[in-house]
Design a protein around this motif. Structure first.
Motif, PDB file in Angstrom:
ATOM      1  N   GLU A 285     -19.428 -24.979  23.014  1.00  0.00           N
ATOM      2  CA  GLU A 285     -19.729 -24.004  21.966  1.00  0.00           C
ATOM      3  C   GLU A 285     -20.135 -24.713  20.677  1.00  0.00           C
ATOM      4  O   GLU A 285     -19.465 -25.638  20.223  1.00  0.00           O
ATOM      5  CB  GLU A 285     -18.496 -23.133  21.699  1.00  0.00           C
ATOM      6  CG  GLU A 285     -18.757 -22.070  20.642  1.00  0.00           C
ATOM      7  CD  GLU A 285     -17.521 -21.264  20.252  1.00  0.00           C
ATOM      8  OE1 GLU A 285     -17.705 -20.246  19.567  1.00  0.00           O
ATOM      9  OE2 GLU A 285     -16.395 -21.649  20.622  1.00  0.00           O
ATOM     10  N   ILE A 286     -21.245 -24.271  20.100  1.00  0.00           N
ATOM     11  CA  ILE A 286     -21.705 -24.783  18.809  1.00  0.00           C
ATOM     12  C   ILE A 286     -21.731 -23.613  17.837  1.00  0.00           C
ATOM     13  O   ILE A 286     -22.324 -22.573  18.122  1.00  0.00           O
ATOM     14  CB  ILE A 286     -23.114 -25.408  18.915  1.00  0.00           C
ATOM     15  CG1 ILE A 286     -23.108 -26.576  19.902  1.00  0.00           C
ATOM     16  CG2 ILE A 286     -23.606 -25.864  17.538  1.00  0.00           C
ATOM     17  CD1 ILE A 286     -24.488 -27.100  20.237  1.00  0.00           C
ATOM     18  N   VAL A 287     -21.078 -23.780  16.696  1.00  0.00           N
ATOM     19  CA  VAL A 287     -21.063 -22.748  15.652  1.00  0.00           C
ATOM     20  C   VAL A 287     -21.776 -23.324  14.440  1.00  0.00           C
ATOM     21  O   VAL A 287     -21.347 -24.333  13.879  1.00  0.00           O
ATOM     22  CB  VAL A 287     -19.618 -22.348  15.286  1.00  0.00           C
ATOM     23  CG1 VAL A 287     -19.625 -21.283  14.200  1.00  0.00           C
ATOM     24  CG2 VAL A 287     -18.864 -21.847  16.517  1.00  0.00           C
ATOM     25  N   CYS A 288     -22.880 -22.683  14.048  1.00  0.00           N
ATOM     26  CA  CYS A 288     -23.684 -23.172  12.931  1.00  0.00           C
ATOM     27  C   CYS A 288     -23.178 -22.519  11.639  1.00  0.00           C
ATOM     28  O   CYS A 288     -23.705 -21.493  11.200  1.00  0.00           O
ATOM     29  CB  CYS A 288     -25.163 -22.868  13.180  1.00  0.00           C
ATOM     30  SG  CYS A 288     -26.244 -23.939  12.234  1.00  0.00           S
ATOM     31  N   TYR A 289     -22.142 -23.133  11.070  1.00  0.00           N
ATOM     32  CA  TYR A 289     -21.434 -22.564   9.924  1.00  0.00           C
ATOM     33  C   TYR A 289     -20.781 -23.685   9.136  1.00  0.00           C
ATOM     34  O   TYR A 289     -20.515 -24.751   9.678  1.00  0.00           O
ATOM     35  CB  TYR A 289     -20.302 -21.652  10.441  1.00  0.00           C
ATOM     36  CG  TYR A 289     -20.427 -20.221  10.023  1.00  0.00           C
ATOM     37  CD1 TYR A 289     -19.889 -19.781   8.818  1.00  0.00           C
ATOM     38  CD2 TYR A 289     -21.068 -19.294  10.835  1.00  0.00           C
ATOM     39  CE1 TYR A 289     -19.996 -18.457   8.440  1.00  0.00           C
ATOM     40  CE2 TYR A 289     -21.173 -17.966  10.467  1.00  0.00           C
ATOM     41  CZ  TYR A 289     -20.636 -17.549   9.259  1.00  0.00           C
ATOM     42  OH  TYR A 289     -20.738 -16.240   8.884  1.00  0.00           O
ATOM     43  N   ASP A 290     -20.455 -23.436   7.861  1.00  0.00           N
ATOM     44  CA  ASP A 290     -19.690 -24.428   7.109  1.00  0.00           C
ATOM     45  C   ASP A 290     -18.198 -24.077   7.188  1.00  0.00           C
ATOM     46  O   ASP A 290     -17.839 -22.927   7.439  1.00  0.00           O
ATOM     47  CB  ASP A 290     -20.173 -24.546   5.660  1.00  0.00           C
ATOM     48  CG  ASP A 290     -20.018 -23.249   4.880  1.00  0.00           C
ATOM     49  OD1 ASP A 290     -18.903 -22.695   4.854  1.00  0.00           O
ATOM     50  OD2 ASP A 290     -21.016 -22.784   4.297  1.00  0.00           O
ATOM     51  N   ILE A 291     -17.361 -25.062   6.964  1.00  0.00           N
ATOM     52  CA  ILE A 291     -15.917 -24.878   7.125  1.00  0.00           C
ATOM     53  C   ILE A 291     -15.351 -23.905   6.088  1.00  0.00           C
ATOM     54  O   ILE A 291     -14.374 -23.211   6.353  1.00  0.00           O
ATOM     55  CB  ILE A 291     -15.163 -26.239   7.090  1.00  0.00           C
ATOM     56  CG1 ILE A 291     -13.691 -26.077   7.504  1.00  0.00           C
ATOM     57  CG2 ILE A 291     -15.280 -26.924   5.741  1.00  0.00           C
ATOM     58  CD1 ILE A 291     -13.463 -25.593   8.915  1.00  0.00           C
ATOM     59  N   GLN A 292     -15.988 -23.809   4.917  1.00  0.00           N
ATOM     60  CA  GLN A 292     -15.460 -22.932   3.865  1.00  0.00           C
ATOM     61  C   GLN A 292     -15.528 -21.464   4.267  1.00  0.00           C
ATOM     62  O   GLN A 292     -14.705 -20.669   3.851  1.00  0.00           O
ATOM     63  CB  GLN A 292     -16.212 -23.114   2.536  1.00  0.00           C
ATOM     64  CG  GLN A 292     -16.143 -24.526   1.968  1.00  0.00           C
ATOM     65  CD  GLN A 292     -17.364 -25.338   2.329  1.00  0.00           C
ATOM     66  OE1 GLN A 292     -17.676 -25.502   3.492  1.00  0.00           O
ATOM     67  NE2 GLN A 292     -18.055 -25.842   1.321  1.00  0.00           N
ATOM     68  N   SER A 293     -16.532 -21.077   5.070  1.00  0.00           N
ATOM     69  CA  SER A 293     -16.658 -19.660   5.429  1.00  0.00           C
ATOM     70  C   SER A 293     -16.403 -19.369   6.909  1.00  0.00           C
ATOM     71  O   SER A 293     -16.431 -18.218   7.320  1.00  0.00           O
ATOM     72  CB  SER A 293     -18.028 -19.120   5.012  1.00  0.00           C
ATOM     73  OG  SER A 293     -19.029 -20.064   5.161  1.00  0.00           O
ATOM     74  N   TYR A 294     -16.114 -20.399   7.693  1.00  0.00           N
ATOM     75  CA  TYR A 294     -15.850 -20.210   9.126  1.00  0.00           C
ATOM     76  C   TYR A 294     -14.483 -19.570   9.336  1.00  0.00           C
ATOM     77  O   TYR A 294     -13.482 -20.013   8.765  1.00  0.00           O
ATOM     78  CB  TYR A 294     -15.915 -21.573   9.831  1.00  0.00           C
ATOM     79  CG  TYR A 294     -15.521 -21.552  11.291  1.00  0.00           C
ATOM     80  CD1 TYR A 294     -16.205 -20.763  12.206  1.00  0.00           C
ATOM     81  CD2 TYR A 294     -14.470 -22.341  11.743  1.00  0.00           C
ATOM     82  CE1 TYR A 294     -15.844 -20.764  13.553  1.00  0.00           C
ATOM     83  CE2 TYR A 294     -14.107 -22.353  13.088  1.00  0.00           C
ATOM     84  CZ  TYR A 294     -14.801 -21.556  13.980  1.00  0.00           C
ATOM     85  OH  TYR A 294     -14.442 -21.553  15.312  1.00  0.00           O
ATOM     86  N   GLN A 295     -14.448 -18.514  10.152  1.00  0.00           N
ATOM     87  CA  GLN A 295     -13.190 -17.854  10.497  1.00  0.00           C
ATOM     88  C   GLN A 295     -13.073 -17.796  12.021  1.00  0.00           C
ATOM     89  O   GLN A 295     -13.695 -16.948  12.661  1.00  0.00           O
ATOM     90  CB  GLN A 295     -13.145 -16.453   9.891  1.00  0.00           C
ATOM     91  CG  GLN A 295     -13.148 -16.490   8.375  1.00  0.00           C
ATOM     92  CD  GLN A 295     -13.041 -15.113   7.757  1.00  0.00           C
ATOM     93  OE1 GLN A 295     -13.578 -14.144   8.266  1.00  0.00           O
ATOM     94  NE2 GLN A 295     -12.342 -15.041   6.642  1.00  0.00           N
ATOM     95  N   PRO A 296     -12.314 -18.713  12.607  1.00  0.00           N
ATOM     96  CA  PRO A 296     -12.217 -18.769  14.067  1.00  0.00           C
ATOM     97  C   PRO A 296     -11.484 -17.561  14.641  1.00  0.00           C
ATOM     98  O   PRO A 296     -10.607 -16.996  13.991  1.00  0.00           O
ATOM     99  CB  PRO A 296     -11.425 -20.051  14.324  1.00  0.00           C
ATOM    100  CG  PRO A 296     -10.644 -20.283  13.080  1.00  0.00           C
ATOM    101  CD  PRO A 296     -11.462 -19.712  11.955  1.00  0.00           C
ATOM    102  N   GLU A 297     -11.871 -17.178  15.852  1.00  0.00           N
ATOM    103  CA  GLU A 297     -11.209 -16.059  16.533  1.00  0.00           C
ATOM    104  C   GLU A 297      -9.834 -16.475  17.058  1.00  0.00           C
ATOM    105  O   GLU A 297      -8.934 -15.664  17.177  1.00  0.00           O
ATOM    106  CB  GLU A 297     -12.092 -15.544  17.671  1.00  0.00           C
ATOM    107  CG  GLU A 297     -13.311 -14.797  17.142  1.00  0.00           C
ATOM    108  CD  GLU A 297     -14.339 -14.500  18.216  1.00  0.00           C
ATOM    109  OE1 GLU A 297     -13.986 -14.534  19.415  1.00  0.00           O
ATOM    110  OE2 GLU A 297     -15.493 -14.233  17.844  1.00  0.00           O
ATOM    111  N   GLN A 298      -9.714 -17.746  17.414  1.00  0.00           N
ATOM    112  CA  GLN A 298      -8.395 -18.258  17.815  1.00  0.00           C
ATOM    113  C   GLN A 298      -8.212 -19.653  17.230  1.00  0.00           C
ATOM    114  O   GLN A 298      -9.179 -20.320  16.889  1.00  0.00           O
ATOM    115  CB  GLN A 298      -8.239 -18.256  19.339  1.00  0.00           C
ATOM    116  CG  GLN A 298      -9.352 -18.901  20.107  1.00  0.00           C
ATOM    117  CD  GLN A 298      -9.132 -18.796  21.610  1.00  0.00           C
ATOM    118  OE1 GLN A 298      -8.004 -18.875  22.092  1.00  0.00           O
ATOM    119  NE2 GLN A 298     -10.193 -18.658  22.376  1.00  0.00           N
TER     120      GLN A 298
END
Length: 192
Positions: free
Chosen positions: A79-92
């Motif tokens: 899985e690749i998520v194209c996001y920055d850590i400041q706004s990333y909200q993981p599902e788990q």
């Protein structure tokens, strides 16, 4: 996010993919259970995500640069998520977070904010590895990238911002690509 990585994605991925991170892997991975879930923050070339995946871990590569995400896709099947850590909200939540040379582009308050809410990302007894340059000036570099110097004082602030965060290990390493003028401060912390 700096335009630097968008413009230089191919060259950056090629230059960093083969860097030898074996010492850091050797300190981080034994702290995780077999098949643990790892978040690779600022995945860059995908080097570490690929290594962890080959070792049987469930890996999510988090990378804010769309062009670097395309480079990661060439080498990494997870899985690749194209996001920055400041706004990333993981599902788990994850068992481990690997932030190799990725928080060094954040401002100090962003790093501390992340550790204030680390329990949104990390399971109890989860482990995080992070590294940054020591011996540099904090501020904008000539290529437009912002750098935060990693110091033991910063490490102390990280621990002070969240009483559940405990330092497991702090050590310095020379640059694995042979660059001079700085060293790397490495930290492994645990969420109790």
């Amino acid at each position: 996010m700096s335009e630097y990585y968008e413009i230089n994605a191919k060259q950056y991925a090629a230059a960093t993919f083969s860097a030898d991170m074996s010492e850091q892997y050797r300190r981080f991975l034994p702290l995780l259970k077999e098949g643990a879930r790892i978040l690779d923050v600022g995945s860059g070339s995908g080097r570490d995500a690929c290594y962890f995946q080959k070792k049987g871990y469930q890996v999510t590569a988090l990378e804010p640069s769309p062009n670097l995400c395309r480079e990661i896709r060439k080498v990494f099947s997870g899985e690749i998520v194209c996001y920055d850590i400041q706004s990333y909200q993981p599902e788990q939540r994850f068992d481990g977070i690997w932030a190799c040379a990725s928080f060094l582009h954040l401002h100090e308050k962003e790093v501390l904010s992340f550790f204030e809410k680390i329990n949104l990302y990390l399971n109890d007894n989860g482990i995080i590895y992070l590294s940054g340059k020591n011996g540099i000036s904090t501020g904008e570099a000539s290529d437009g990238r912002y750098f935060l110097e990693f110091t033991e004082k910063l490490a102390g602030k990280i621990l002070a911002v969240n009483e559940r965060v405990k330092m497991e290990e702090l050590w310095y390493t020379e640059d694995v690509c042979g660059r001079k003028g700085f060293r790397w401060l490495n930290m492994i912390v645990k969420l109790l």
